[in-house]
Design a protein around this motif. Structure first.
Motif, PDB file in Angstrom:
ATOM      1  N   ALA A  43      -2.578  20.523   5.587  1.00 37.09           N
ATOM      2  CA  ALA A  43      -3.803  20.763   6.346  1.00 37.09           C
ATOM      3  C   ALA A  43      -4.974  21.177   5.469  1.00 37.09           C
ATOM      4  CB  ALA A  43      -3.550  21.826   7.408  1.00 37.09           C
ATOM      5  N   ARG A  44      -4.690  21.577   4.219  1.00 41.54           N
ATOM      6  CA  ARG A  44      -5.750  21.935   3.289  1.00 41.54           C
ATOM      7  C   ARG A  44      -6.075  20.789   2.329  1.00 41.54           C
ATOM      8  NH1 ARG A  44      -4.191  28.195   1.575  1.00 41.54           N
ATOM      9  NH2 ARG A  44      -4.195  29.048   3.704  1.00 41.54           N
ATOM     10  N   ASP A  45      -5.614  19.602   2.659  1.00 42.22           N
ATOM     11  CA  ASP A  45      -5.862  18.402   1.862  1.00 42.22           C
ATOM     12  C   ASP A  45      -5.205  18.454   0.491  1.00 42.22           C
ATOM     13  OD1 ASP A  45      -7.362  17.421   3.949  1.00 42.22           O
ATOM     14  OD2 ASP A  45      -9.290  18.006   3.085  1.00 42.22           O
ATOM     15  N   ARG A  46      -4.122  19.215   0.365  1.00 36.19           N
ATOM     16  CA  ARG A  46      -3.386  19.307  -0.895  1.00 36.19           C
ATOM     17  C   ARG A  46      -2.193  18.353  -0.863  1.00 36.19           C
ATOM     18  NH1 ARG A  46      -2.305  25.679  -0.607  1.00 36.19           N
ATOM     19  NH2 ARG A  46      -1.288  24.816   1.249  1.00 36.19           N
ATOM     20  N   ALA A  47      -2.021  17.599  -1.931  1.00 31.09           N
ATOM     21  CA  ALA A  47      -0.866  16.714  -2.032  1.00 31.09           C
ATOM     22  C   ALA A  47       0.412  17.548  -1.969  1.00 31.09           C
ATOM     23  CB  ALA A  47      -0.916  15.928  -3.335  1.00 31.09           C
ATOM     24  N   LEU A  48       1.416  17.062  -1.229  1.00 31.59           N
ATOM     25  CA  LEU A  48       2.664  17.802  -1.103  1.00 31.59           C
ATOM     26  C   LEU A  48       3.389  17.867  -2.441  1.00 31.59           C
ATOM     27  CD1 LEU A  48       4.169  16.623   2.302  1.00 31.59           C
ATOM     28  CD2 LEU A  48       2.392  18.317   1.831  1.00 31.59           C
ATOM     29  N   GLY A  86      -5.110  17.047  -5.865  1.00 36.42           N
ATOM     30  CA  GLY A  86      -3.884  16.539  -6.452  1.00 36.42           C
ATOM     31  C   GLY A  86      -3.850  15.023  -6.407  1.00 36.42           C
ATOM     32  N   ARG A  87      -2.643  14.463  -6.493  1.00 37.34           N
ATOM     33  CA  ARG A  87      -2.481  13.006  -6.507  1.00 37.34           C
ATOM     34  C   ARG A  87      -2.617  12.450  -5.096  1.00 37.34           C
ATOM     35  NH1 ARG A  87       1.851  10.556  -7.566  1.00 37.34           N
ATOM     36  NH2 ARG A  87       0.990   8.796  -8.706  1.00 37.34           N
ATOM     37  N   VAL A  88      -3.772  11.876  -4.783  1.00 35.69           N
ATOM     38  CA  VAL A  88      -4.014  11.323  -3.448  1.00 35.69           C
ATOM     39  C   VAL A  88      -4.499   9.879  -3.518  1.00 35.69           C
ATOM     40  CG1 VAL A  88      -4.449  13.571  -2.393  1.00 35.69           C
ATOM     41  CG2 VAL A  88      -6.367  12.262  -3.373  1.00 35.69           C
ATOM     42  N   ILE A 140       0.855  -1.184   0.000  1.00 36.01           N
ATOM     43  CA  ILE A 140       0.000   0.000   0.000  1.00 36.01           C
ATOM     44  C   ILE A 140       0.890   1.233   0.000  1.00 36.01           C
ATOM     45  CG2 ILE A 140      -1.702   1.316   1.323  1.00 36.01           C
ATOM     46  CD1 ILE A 140      -2.887  -1.342   2.196  1.00 36.01           C
ATOM     47  N   ALA A 141       0.895   1.955  -1.129  1.00 31.52           N
ATOM     48  CA  ALA A 141       1.753   3.124  -1.323  1.00 31.52           C
ATOM     49  C   ALA A 141       1.035   4.368  -0.830  1.00 31.52           C
ATOM     50  CB  ALA A 141       2.113   3.269  -2.802  1.00 31.52           C
ATOM     51  N   VAL A 142       1.743   5.160  -0.013  1.00 30.10           N
ATOM     52  CA  VAL A 142       1.125   6.303   0.663  1.00 30.10           C
ATOM     53  C   VAL A 142       1.864   7.597   0.342  1.00 30.10           C
ATOM     54  CG1 VAL A 142       0.485   7.293   2.899  1.00 30.10           C
ATOM     55  CG2 VAL A 142       0.344   4.820   2.539  1.00 30.10           C
ATOM     56  N   THR A 143       1.100   8.609  -0.024  1.00 31.19           N
ATOM     57  CA  THR A 143       1.636   9.957  -0.192  1.00 31.19           C
ATOM     58  C   THR A 143       1.108  10.829   0.945  1.00 31.19           C
ATOM     59  OG1 THR A 143       2.005  11.728  -1.813  1.00 31.19           O
ATOM     60  CG2 THR A 143      -0.229  10.830  -1.677  1.00 31.19           C
ATOM     61  N   LYS A 201       6.671   9.610  -6.458  1.00 26.43           N
ATOM     62  CA  LYS A 201       5.648   8.795  -7.106  1.00 26.43           C
ATOM     63  C   LYS A 201       6.054   7.330  -6.989  1.00 26.43           C
ATOM     64  CE  LYS A 201       7.680   8.892 -11.740  1.00 26.43           C
ATOM     65  NZ  LYS A 201       7.475   9.259 -13.147  1.00 26.43           N
ATOM     66  N   ALA A 202       5.053   6.505  -7.047  1.00 21.89           N
ATOM     67  CA  ALA A 202       5.274   5.059  -7.075  1.00 21.89           C
ATOM     68  C   ALA A 202       4.630   4.514  -8.336  1.00 21.89           C
ATOM     69  CB  ALA A 202       4.678   4.406  -5.832  1.00 21.89           C
ATOM     70  N   VAL A 203       4.882   3.249  -8.642  1.00 23.62           N
ATOM     71  CA  VAL A 203       4.240   2.630  -9.793  1.00 23.62           C
ATOM     72  C   VAL A 203       2.725   2.684  -9.642  1.00 23.62           C
ATOM     73  CG1 VAL A 203       3.924   0.442 -11.005  1.00 23.62           C
ATOM     74  CG2 VAL A 203       6.222   1.167 -10.323  1.00 23.62           C
ATOM     75  N   HIS A 204       2.253   2.588  -8.411  1.00 19.31           N
ATOM     76  CA  HIS A 204       0.833   2.749  -8.115  1.00 19.31           C
ATOM     77  C   HIS A 204       0.721   3.588  -6.848  1.00 19.31           C
ATOM     78  CE1 HIS A 204       1.131  -0.134  -4.732  1.00 19.31           C
ATOM     79  NE2 HIS A 204       2.029  -0.712  -5.502  1.00 19.31           N
ATOM     80  N   LEU A 205      -0.375   4.291  -6.694  1.00 23.11           N
ATOM     81  CA  LEU A 205      -0.606   5.108  -5.499  1.00 23.11           C
ATOM     82  C   LEU A 205      -1.947   4.713  -4.907  1.00 23.11           C
ATOM     83  CD1 LEU A 205       0.183   7.428  -3.612  1.00 23.11           C
ATOM     84  CD2 LEU A 205      -0.928   9.007  -5.196  1.00 23.11           C
ATOM     85  N   ASP A 206      -1.935   4.369  -3.624  1.00 17.71           N
ATOM     86  CA  ASP A 206      -3.155   3.881  -2.999  1.00 17.71           C
ATOM     87  C   ASP A 206      -3.885   4.948  -2.185  1.00 17.71           C
ATOM     88  OD1 ASP A 206      -3.172   0.920  -3.691  1.00 17.71           O
ATOM     89  OD2 ASP A 206      -1.145   1.176  -2.926  1.00 17.71           O
TER      90      ASP A 206
END
Length: 445
Positions: free
Chosen positions: A357-362, A424-426, A350-353, A367-372
């Motif tokens: 506090a504003r729910d914006r991806a850092l 963003g990418r979440v 399980i890949a985690v980004t 990146k990973a091959v997949h993002l969970d």
């Protein structure tokens, strides 16, 4: 010069200044205390490399009079101002510095990843391949079998004066079909290993029904961890408390006043793969740590570490998953232009980004091959070794929140059901949004 390139140039200057010292990494004062008088130069981010804190908000220290020394990754606090190419440049610079400072122990593979000098790892080495390897001048340094993982791990020493790159080529020619690779290094996600000098190891009695393991640096004592059940073992010498390990642990099982981890009451199993040594954290060491952790039968193993694809680690992760144990890993903080990081990119992990506090991806999230999933990884507090709290930033600190929720919910499907949208990418959404402890609530600056 544009602002992003100016920030990058400043970062590179500070990395270059590190050549004058080889002092042991430690918890640091703020950059303003360390290098007062730098005027309007950009402030650098945390000792965790690409992450702010724990241990202060500085990536440099006064390790010798008049000398500035970078610890690991140099990250500009205003990292949103850096483009992906600049983040990638900083990653390359960090890895080169790591190898340069540990030249006797480390070298680089063809892709610029740090590896143990003159060492190769072979998985399930057969007798015919072993004979061929010895005939080609290789020597067996270590040979171990893991009953838990069902693997044999053989560490081979390259022929004298042969680089690991040359050695791997020769080994594969001598023993076609051999499952061999470099003994790659794995860093705390984004880099950084701040040793908590003089800090006592955390420990605690009383086991909860939920069991979570972490592969990281060791965990220091802290009031929030005083009531937790924590078992630690070192795989690169004696367990040595680190800021990174302590912060990650506190986000899982910490409990003090208004600060609380995402799985209070759970038992925490800590495998230290560094022993306070930046040149540690090899694929072999991580695999041995996974074997031990697997024997403890946790529901989940959190790995807030990153590195390249490696045959031994891939086989070890596969074996852990076959045992029914979930693996959660951070995607790293080197930006979207960096290569996909592992173990987050392995199937089933399980890949985690991270989000703010504003729910914006850092911006700096890798990146990973997949993002969970995503979880809070900025604008949140975590424990400092000893006592007190600090602000932390990075995917290292998002992963343990997801690991905690996964252990408590029991399945990725249930985890997905509680995910909420982000910007963003979440992946499939944000997990444990309410787990973010505002640093102001616990006096963290």
């Amino acid at each position: 010069m544009s602002a992003p390139r100016r920030h990058l140039f400043t970062a590179m200057l500070l990395v270059a200044a590190s050549v004058a010292s080889a002092a042991t990494a430690q918890l640091l004062p703020s950059i303003n205390q360390a290098v007062g008088g730098l005027g309007n130069l950009p402030v650098l981010g945390g000792v965790l490399g690409g992450e702010r804190g724990p241990g202060g908000s500085s990536a440099i220290s006064n390790s010798a009079p008049g000398v500035l020394r970078t610890l690991d990754t140099v990250a500009v606090e205003g990292v949103a101002g850096l483009d992906p190419a600049s983040l990638l440049d900083i990653r390359r610079l960090r890895l080169r510095e790591l190898v340069r400072e540990n030249g006797r122990a480390l070298e680089m593979d063809n892709d610029g990843n740090p590896v143990r000098r003159g060492e190769l790892v072979a998985v399930d080495l057969g007798e015919a391949s072993l004979i061929a390897a010895r005939g080609a001048g290789f020597i067996v340094l270590r040979d171990a079998r893991s009953a838990e993982l069902g693997l044999r791990m053989t560490i081979l020493s390259a022929p004298r004066k042969m680089s690991a790159r040359e050695a791997l080529k020769r080994l594969r020619q001598a023993a076609p079909g051999i499952d061999a690779d470099y003994n790659h290094l794995f860093e705390p996600a984004g880099g950084g290993l701040a040793v908590a000098a003089g800090a006592a190891l955390a420990s605690g009695a009383g086991a909860g029904g939920t069991r979570i393991a972490m592969i990281d640096g060791a965990v220091a004592s802290h009031p929030s961890l005083a009531g937790a059940s924590i078992e630690q073992k070192g795989f690169a010498g004696n367990p040595t408390p680190t800021g990174h390990g302590t912060a990650v642990a506190s986000l899982i099982v910490g409990d003090q006043g208004s600060f609380h981890g995402a799985a209070r009451g759970a038992s925490l199993i800590v495998a230290d793969v560094y022993g306070g040594n930046r040149a540690a954290g090899s694929a072999e060491t991580v695999a041995r740590a996974l074997s031990w952790a697997t024997a403890k039968r946790p529901q989940v193993i959190n790995i807030s570490l990153v590195g390249p694809n490696n045959r031994l680690l891939a086989r070890a992760i596969e074996a852990v998953e076959r045992r029914g144990i979930a693996v959660v890993a951070a995607v790293g903080n080197d930006g979207p232009a960096a290569p996909p990081q592992y173990p987050a990119s392995y199937p089933g992990v399980i890949a985690v980004t991270a989000v703010d506090a504003r729910d914006r991806a850092l911006t700096e999230a890798g990146k990973a091959v997949h993002l969970d999933f995503a979880a809070p990884g900025a604008d949140l507090a975590a424990a400092l070794p000893g006592r007190g709290y600090t602000r932390v930033r990075g995917t290292s600190f998002a992963a343990p929140l997801v690991a905690a929720r996964l252990a408590l919910t029991g399945s990725a499907a249930r985890l997905a059901a509680e995910a909420v949208p982000g910007k963003g990418r979440v992946g499939r959404g944000i997990i444990c949004r309410a787990c973010r402890i505002d640093p102001r609530l616990v006096g963290a600056k």
